[in-house]
Every structure is written in structure tokens, then in C-alpha cells.
Design a protein around this motif. Structure first.
Motif, PDB file in Angstrom:
ATOM      1  N   VAL A  74     -10.917  -9.935  -1.903  1.00 10.92           N
ATOM      2  CA  VAL A  74     -10.834  -9.282  -3.214  1.00 10.92           C
ATOM      3  C   VAL A  74     -12.057  -8.398  -3.431  1.00 10.92           C
ATOM      4  CG1 VAL A  74     -10.892  -9.669  -5.700  1.00 10.92           C
ATOM      5  CG2 VAL A  74      -9.334 -11.003  -4.276  1.00 10.92           C
ATOM      6  N   LYS A  75     -13.248  -8.934  -3.166  1.00 10.33           N
ATOM      7  CA  LYS A  75     -14.478  -8.149  -3.313  1.00 10.33           C
ATOM      8  C   LYS A  75     -14.494  -6.965  -2.344  1.00 10.33           C
ATOM      9  CE  LYS A  75     -17.301 -12.074  -4.840  1.00 10.33           C
ATOM     10  NZ  LYS A  75     -18.441 -12.971  -4.508  1.00 10.33           N
ATOM     11  N   HIS A  76     -14.032  -7.229  -1.132  1.00  6.75           N
ATOM     12  CA  HIS A  76     -13.996  -6.199  -0.090  1.00  6.75           C
ATOM     13  C   HIS A  76     -13.121  -5.024  -0.507  1.00  6.75           C
ATOM     14  CE1 HIS A  76     -13.189  -4.389   3.856  1.00  6.75           C
ATOM     15  NE2 HIS A  76     -11.911  -4.624   3.668  1.00  6.75           N
ATOM     16  N   TRP A  77     -11.901  -5.321  -0.958  1.00  2.16           N
ATOM     17  CA  TRP A  77     -10.994  -4.231  -1.323  1.00  2.16           C
ATOM     18  C   TRP A  77     -11.413  -3.538  -2.613  1.00  2.16           C
ATOM     19  CZ3 TRP A  77      -8.589  -1.695   1.994  1.00  2.16           C
ATOM     20  CH2 TRP A  77      -7.952  -2.282   3.088  1.00  2.16           C
ATOM     21  N   GLN A  78     -12.151  -4.238  -3.478  1.00  2.00           N
ATOM     22  CA  GLN A  78     -12.692  -3.561  -4.661  1.00  2.00           C
ATOM     23  C   GLN A  78     -13.688  -2.492  -4.229  1.00  2.00           C
ATOM     24  OE1 GLN A  78     -14.153  -6.946  -6.847  1.00  2.00           O
ATOM     25  NE2 GLN A  78     -12.271  -7.161  -8.047  1.00  2.00           N
ATOM     26  N   THR A  79     -14.525  -2.838  -3.262  1.00  2.00           N
ATOM     27  CA  THR A  79     -15.503  -1.874  -2.745  1.00  2.00           C
ATOM     28  C   THR A  79     -14.811  -0.715  -2.052  1.00  2.00           C
ATOM     29  OG1 THR A  79     -17.154  -3.610  -2.447  1.00  2.00           O
ATOM     30  CG2 THR A  79     -17.488  -1.575  -1.221  1.00  2.00           C
ATOM     31  N   VAL A  80     -13.868  -1.052  -1.159  1.00  2.00           N
ATOM     32  CA  VAL A  80     -13.168  -0.012  -0.398  1.00  2.00           C
ATOM     33  C   VAL A  80     -12.309   0.841  -1.322  1.00  2.00           C
ATOM     34  CG1 VAL A  80     -11.471   0.432   1.416  1.00  2.00           C
ATOM     35  CG2 VAL A  80     -13.176  -1.362   1.728  1.00  2.00           C
ATOM     36  N   GLY A  81     -11.637   0.201  -2.276  1.00  2.00           N
ATOM     37  CA  GLY A  81     -10.795   0.942  -3.209  1.00  2.00           C
ATOM     38  C   GLY A  81     -11.597   1.963  -4.005  1.00  2.00           C
ATOM     39  N   ASN A  82     -12.756   1.560  -4.468  1.00  2.00           N
ATOM     40  CA  ASN A  82     -13.622   2.490  -5.197  1.00  2.00           C
ATOM     41  C   ASN A  82     -14.104   3.618  -4.286  1.00  2.00           C
ATOM     42  OD1 ASN A  82     -13.406   0.994  -7.568  1.00  2.00           O
ATOM     43  ND2 ASN A  82     -15.169  -0.291  -7.072  1.00  2.00           N
ATOM     44  N   GLU A  83     -14.338   3.288  -3.025  1.00  2.00           N
ATOM     45  CA  GLU A  83     -14.822   4.279  -2.060  1.00  2.00           C
ATOM     46  C   GLU A  83     -13.771   5.340  -1.757  1.00  2.00           C
ATOM     47  OE1 GLU A  83     -15.876   4.184   2.664  1.00  2.00           O
ATOM     48  OE2 GLU A  83     -16.746   2.601   1.430  1.00  2.00           O
ATOM     49  N   ILE A  84     -12.508   4.904  -1.668  1.00  2.00           N
ATOM     50  CA  ILE A  84     -11.445   5.859  -1.302  1.00  2.00           C
ATOM     51  C   ILE A  84     -10.663   6.363  -2.518  1.00  2.00           C
ATOM     52  CG2 ILE A  84     -11.221   4.825   0.994  1.00  2.00           C
ATOM     53  CD1 ILE A  84      -8.670   3.434   0.068  1.00  2.00           C
ATOM     54  N   GLY A  85     -11.031   5.887  -3.714  1.00  2.00           N
ATOM     55  CA  GLY A  85     -10.383   6.367  -4.925  1.00  2.00           C
ATOM     56  C   GLY A  85      -9.009   5.794  -5.174  1.00  2.00           C
ATOM     57  N   VAL A  86      -8.799   4.525  -4.774  1.00  2.00           N
ATOM     58  CA  VAL A  86      -7.512   3.849  -4.991  1.00  2.00           C
ATOM     59  C   VAL A  86      -7.764   2.563  -5.769  1.00  2.00           C
ATOM     60  CG1 VAL A  86      -5.535   2.736  -3.884  1.00  2.00           C
ATOM     61  CG2 VAL A  86      -6.544   4.784  -2.860  1.00  2.00           C
ATOM     62  N   ASP A  87      -6.931   2.298  -6.763  1.00  2.00           N
ATOM     63  CA  ASP A  87      -7.067   1.094  -7.567  1.00  2.00           C
ATOM     64  C   ASP A  87      -7.020  -0.130  -6.653  1.00  2.00           C
ATOM     65  OD1 ASP A  87      -6.886  -1.037  -9.296  1.00  2.00           O
ATOM     66  OD2 ASP A  87      -5.244  -0.217 -10.494  1.00  2.00           O
ATOM     67  N   PRO A  88      -8.075  -0.952  -6.635  1.00  2.00           N
ATOM     68  CA  PRO A  88      -8.083  -2.135  -5.766  1.00  2.00           C
ATOM     69  C   PRO A  88      -6.899  -3.065  -5.995  1.00  2.00           C
ATOM     70  CG  PRO A  88     -10.275  -1.736  -6.639  1.00  2.00           C
ATOM     71  CD  PRO A  88      -9.344  -0.794  -7.355  1.00  2.00           C
ATOM     72  N   GLU A  89      -6.417  -3.135  -7.241  1.00  2.00           N
ATOM     73  CA  GLU A  89      -5.285  -4.004  -7.533  1.00  2.00           C
ATOM     74  C   GLU A  89      -4.030  -3.542  -6.788  1.00  2.00           C
ATOM     75  OE1 GLU A  89      -5.224  -6.914  -9.069  1.00  2.00           O
ATOM     76  OE2 GLU A  89      -7.401  -6.675  -9.157  1.00  2.00           O
ATOM     77  N   VAL A  90      -3.884  -2.257  -6.635  1.00  2.00           N
ATOM     78  CA  VAL A  90      -2.737  -1.705  -5.890  1.00  2.00           C
ATOM     79  C   VAL A  90      -2.817  -2.151  -4.430  1.00  2.00           C
ATOM     80  CG1 VAL A  90      -1.651   0.415  -5.057  1.00  2.00           C
ATOM     81  CG2 VAL A  90      -2.477   0.274  -7.419  1.00  2.00           C
ATOM     82  N   ILE A  91      -4.028  -2.126  -3.871  1.00  2.00           N
ATOM     83  CA  ILE A  91      -4.224  -2.550  -2.483  1.00  2.00           C
ATOM     84  C   ILE A  91      -3.940  -4.041  -2.342  1.00  2.00           C
ATOM     85  CG2 ILE A  91      -5.875  -2.723  -0.585  1.00  2.00           C
ATOM     86  CD1 ILE A  91      -7.420  -0.389  -1.834  1.00  2.00           C
ATOM     87  N   LEU A  92      -4.482  -4.841  -3.239  1.00  2.00           N
ATOM     88  CA  LEU A  92      -4.369  -6.291  -3.129  1.00  2.00           C
ATOM     89  C   LEU A  92      -2.936  -6.781  -3.261  1.00  2.00           C
ATOM     90  CD1 LEU A  92      -7.533  -7.240  -5.179  1.00  2.00           C
ATOM     91  CD2 LEU A  92      -7.158  -7.734  -2.759  1.00  2.00           C
ATOM     92  N   GLN A  93      -2.109  -6.050  -3.986  1.00  2.00           N
ATOM     93  CA  GLN A  93      -0.722  -6.472  -4.184  1.00  2.00           C
ATOM     94  C   GLN A  93       0.071  -6.501  -2.881  1.00  2.00           C
ATOM     95  OE1 GLN A  93       0.865  -3.856  -7.205  1.00  2.00           O
ATOM     96  NE2 GLN A  93      -0.483  -4.688  -8.789  1.00  2.00           N
ATOM     97  N   THR A  94      -0.336  -5.705  -1.901  1.00  2.00           N
ATOM     98  CA  THR A  94       0.464  -5.590  -0.679  1.00  2.00           C
ATOM     99  C   THR A  94      -0.336  -5.752   0.605  1.00  2.00           C
ATOM    100  OG1 THR A  94       0.176  -3.177  -0.770  1.00  2.00           O
ATOM    101  CG2 THR A  94       2.193  -4.082  -1.741  1.00  2.00           C
ATOM    102  N   SER A  95      -1.618  -6.106   0.491  1.00  2.00           N
ATOM    103  CA  SER A  95      -2.458  -6.088   1.694  1.00  2.00           C
ATOM    104  C   SER A  95      -2.369  -7.345   2.538  1.00  2.00           C
ATOM    105  CB  SER A  95      -3.920  -5.851   1.291  1.00  2.00           C
ATOM    106  OG  SER A  95      -4.396  -6.924   0.495  1.00  2.00           O
ATOM    107  N   HIS A  96      -2.055  -8.490   1.958  1.00  2.00           N
ATOM    108  CA  HIS A  96      -2.154  -9.737   2.712  1.00  2.00           C
ATOM    109  C   HIS A  96      -1.153  -9.778   3.864  1.00  2.00           C
ATOM    110  CE1 HIS A  96      -3.704 -13.835   3.107  1.00  2.00           C
ATOM    111  NE2 HIS A  96      -2.521 -14.079   3.637  1.00  2.00           N
ATOM    112  N   GLY A  97      -1.678 -10.081   5.041  1.00  2.00           N
ATOM    113  CA  GLY A  97      -0.837 -10.177   6.233  1.00  2.00           C
ATOM    114  C   GLY A  97      -0.570  -8.852   6.905  1.00  2.00           C
ATOM    115  N   ARG A  98      -1.092  -7.778   6.357  1.00  2.00           N
ATOM    116  CA  ARG A  98      -0.875  -6.450   6.927  1.00  2.00           C
ATOM    117  C   ARG A  98      -2.182  -5.855   7.429  1.00  2.00           C
ATOM    118  NH1 ARG A  98       2.072  -2.622   2.902  1.00  2.00           N
ATOM    119  NH2 ARG A  98       2.236  -1.375   4.813  1.00  2.00           N
ATOM    120  N   ARG A  99      -2.079  -4.981   8.410  1.00  2.00           N
ATOM    121  CA  ARG A  99      -3.281  -4.346   8.960  1.00  2.00           C
ATOM    122  C   ARG A  99      -3.857  -3.338   7.975  1.00  2.00           C
ATOM    123  NH1 ARG A  99      -1.885  -1.858  14.698  1.00  2.00           N
ATOM    124  NH2 ARG A  99      -0.608  -0.552  13.340  1.00  2.00           N
ATOM    125  N   SER A 100      -5.178  -3.291   7.912  1.00  2.00           N
ATOM    126  CA  SER A 100      -5.842  -2.320   7.035  1.00  2.00           C
ATOM    127  C   SER A 100      -5.466  -0.896   7.401  1.00  2.00           C
ATOM    128  CB  SER A 100      -7.370  -2.487   7.121  1.00  2.00           C
ATOM    129  OG  SER A 100      -7.773  -3.732   6.628  1.00  2.00           O
TER     130      SER A 100
END
Length: 241
Positions: free
Chosen positions: A31-57
Motif C-alpha cells: 500500500v505504501k509502495h503504490w502510494q509512492t509510485v502512484g504519486n510519481e506517475i500521476g495515478v491515483d494509488p487507490e486505482v492501482i491497489l484495486q487491481t494490482s494484487h497477483g499481477r505483474r507491475s
């Protein structure tokens, strides 16, 4: 539905473990990781977290930030995760005991994960968990879970090259994408309810469902095969091998 089935035994030639949600729980760190990355790439971290588990970055980034979808970036940013957030990861209950038993018996096992080599080895080192002889990681295949390629490769890493061997291989998984991947590879799948709801795990149709690896004990093992005792499985999912 209840985790009340009496103990039963199943035998396999080898075991393929997913990593996050199966051997370790790094949810808080991710969660902390994707918050950092999401802010870096300009994407809402919550959007990433909803579909990231079990999938390749890299597969996520191809959709969300194509300019970052390269192995150099992915390996770098995943490699930082255990270093920056190592205190936020814990073992899945029962994981260490099962791995130690497999190693002591010289049984065939490996890890098949959507994470990169720096991420997986970083977590294993941080939690002082055993490294398998071989790894199947995000870099190992062209297409990630739920595609079966990673588990087909995992089976081959154990020394089983024929598709006929698949039903004698057990995949241990927590995510629906990973469960579907294992089933599509022809393997038997044990689903863990550690990161998703029981309904989500059921919908992916694993062969058995347990809370975590405290329900899995090796009773006999060696290079020729592994007999596991599974206890307290979810009653509707039990369908013995």
C-alpha cells in the motif's frame, strides 16, 4: 460455509508457491509502495491497489503509465520495497514450518510469483526465509497471471516437462488471478483466504480452500513425492484428489 472439514491427505510430485499472500503478507508495505509510485506517475494509488494484487507491475504500468513499463524501472522500484518497508511484512502463518519440512525432506518446491527477482529475494532475505533452488518471477514469462505460462514454467523447473504431470503438482495461491493461472496450467490448486474474501477465492474455483498454511502439514516427503495433510478446509470446496 465453515473451515471445519476433518483432516485428509493428498499426495503430489511437487509444490509451487505463490509469494505474496501465500508465503508472506506484505499488504501494508505494498500500500505504501503504490502510494509512492502512484504519486510519481500521476495515478491515483487507490486505482492501482484495486487491481494490482497477483499481477505483474509491468502489466499494470502498460495500462496506467506506458512510459514506465520497462524492466529497468520495475526492478528498481520493486527492489526498494523490502528496503524501505521491510518492517511492514510478516510471514503467512504456517509458511516457514511447511517450507522447512519440504527442505528437510529434499522435496521438490519452488516459488512462482508476479514479483521481480529484486523484490522476491529482498523479501526472502529480509524475513530470513529459505530460497528455493529455482525461481519463476515476473521477468521469466512474456505474459503474467492469470495466464498459465508461469505455472507451466514452474512445473518444468521442478523437472516435470510433460503436461501429464500437471495434475500431480500442487499450486498454493491466494489471489483469484493466481488460482486461475494454476488451474489453467492443469495443476491442483489450494486457495488461501489471506488477501481476498472467501467469495472471491471460491469464484476462482480452487480445488481446496483454507485460511492459511497452518492448515497444511507435510506428513511424508522426498524427491519422489510429498504427502500433505490438510485440515480445517472450507467445507463446500473439499473434493479430495
Amino acid at each position: 460455509m465453515s473451515y471445519t472439514t476433518p483432516p485428509f491427505e493428498v499426495t503430489f510430485k511437487g509444490l509451487l508457491f505463490d509469494m505474496d499472500g501465500t508465503i508472506i503478507d506484505s499488504t501494508a508495505a505494498v500500500v505504501k509502495h503504490w502510494q509512492t509510485v502512484g504519486n510519481e506517475i500521476g495515478v491515483d494509488p487507490e486505482v492501482i491497489l484495486q487491481t494490482s494484487h497477483g499481477r505483474r507491475s509491468i502489466d499494470m504500468l502498460k495500462v496506467l503509465s506506458p512510459e514506465k513499463a520497462n524492466w529497468e524501472y520495475v526492478r528498481h522500484m520493486e527492489g526498494l520495497l523490502p528496503k524501505l518497508h521491510g518492517d511492514d511484512a510478516v510471514e503467512i502463518p504456517g509458511a516457514r514450518a511447511l517450507l522447512d519440512a519440504l527442505i528437510a525432506a529434499s522435496a521438490r518446491w519452488t516459488i512462482v510469483t508476479s514479483g521481480t527477482v529484486p523484490l522476491v529475494t529482498g523479501w526472502l532475505d529480509r524475513l530470513q526465509l529459505p530460497h528455493p533452488p529455482h525461481l519463476v518471477t515476473a521477468e521469466s514469462v512474456a505474459v503474467g497471471k492469470p495466464d498459465p505460462a508461469c505455472y507451466v514454467l514452474g512445473r518444468e523447473k521442478l523437472g516435470f516437462s510433460g503436461a501429464d504431470d500437471s495434475a500431480d503438482i500442487l499450486v498454493l495461491e491466494d489471489s483469484p488471478a493466481g488460482i486461475q493461472s494454476g488451474k489453467a496450467a492443469g495443476c491442483k490448486v489450494l486457495g488461501l483466504v489471506t488477501s481476498h474474501t472467501v467469495e472471491q477465492v471460491l469464484a476462482a474455483e480452487p480445488d481446496w480452500i483454507v485460511r492459511d498454511l497452518q492448515s497444511v502439514t507435510m506428513v511424508r516427503g522426498g524427491d519422489g513425492g510429498v504427502t500433505l495433510q490438510i485440515s480445517d478446509a472450507l467445507a463446500p470446496a473439499v473434493n479430495e484428489k
